[in-house]
Design a protein around this motif. Sequence first.
Motif, short mmCIF file in Angstrom:
data_model
loop_
_atom_site.label_atom_id
_atom_site.label_comp_id
_atom_site.label_asym_id
_atom_site.label_seq_id
_atom_site.Cartn_x
_atom_site.Cartn_y
_atom_site.Cartn_z
N ASP A 184 1.88 2.38 -5.39
CA ASP A 184 0.63 2.81 -6.03
C ASP A 184 0.93 3.56 -7.33
N ARG A 193 0.82 -1.22 0.00
CA ARG A 193 0.00 0.00 0.00
C ARG A 193 0.85 1.27 0.00
N LEU A 215 2.75 4.47 -1.20
CA LEU A 215 2.37 5.38 -2.26
C LEU A 215 3.24 5.19 -3.50
N ARG A 251 -6.49 4.58 5.31
CA ARG A 251 -5.31 4.47 6.17
C ARG A 251 -4.88 5.79 6.80
N GLU A 252 -5.17 6.89 6.13
CA GLU A 252 -4.74 8.20 6.64
C GLU A 252 -5.94 9.07 7.01
N LYS A 272 -6.56 7.18 0.42
CA LYS A 272 -5.83 7.02 1.67
C LYS A 272 -6.41 7.92 2.77
N THR A 273 -6.97 9.09 2.38
CA THR A 273 -7.60 9.95 3.40
C THR A 273 -8.90 9.35 3.90
#
Length: 237
Positions: free
Chosen positions: A115, A110, A112, A164-165, A160-161
Amino acid sequence: MNRYIPNQHGAWAMLILPFLLGLAVTGGHPMHIPLFIGWLCIYLFSFPVLQWIKTGKRDRYFKPALLYGILLLPILGLLVWYDPALIGYGVILLLFFLPNIYFAKTKNERALVNDILAIAVFCSFIYPVVYVGGGSDWWTATQLFALMTAYFIGTALYVKTVIREKNNPKFYLASVIYHFIYIGIAASINIYLLIPAIVLLLRAAWLPKLGIKAKQSGIAEIGFSLMLYVSVLVFFF
């Protein structure tokens, strides 16, 4: 079935959009059918292979990898028979697959960087689509490659927001700023592409605030990709 069918809903948009935009550039050709089937099989084959590498669970992922490998071989044979130059694109895919293996092995798929590499590979499919269709407008193909790559990178940041983020305000800010930049990228390609770019900015700024789930976000991406596709057809050609 989750051993055979990837559960990454957003990835289906990355699989299909470059193909559709390649057809828009060059028009359809009978060999586009086996080309897309082969592309689909490559994706389906890579999923259990990477999961096997990540988890070490041979018993779970051997059968789906074998199934898709068996389906893939004759299609690749047909494509190479049609035009051996397609081997060059296959070599590029293998080179880009090596980092995927590394990130799977280190259980960091995962990341970045991973990605972005995967996005570049997905979007590069527009080139063999145009090539097989006998097209020669490589400048348009490259513009659309840049548009898609920038779009999907923004999508990776936005997703991701959501997952995970989701509790990381700095990451959220980075996602929103990136989407402002994307407006400039889209406008530099075609001024009317400002419209979908602004919608994508609103998506990045608003949807994470709603607490949507990963599955909902992935399904929504299919709709946003369709929006971009229709926008390109209407404003670009």
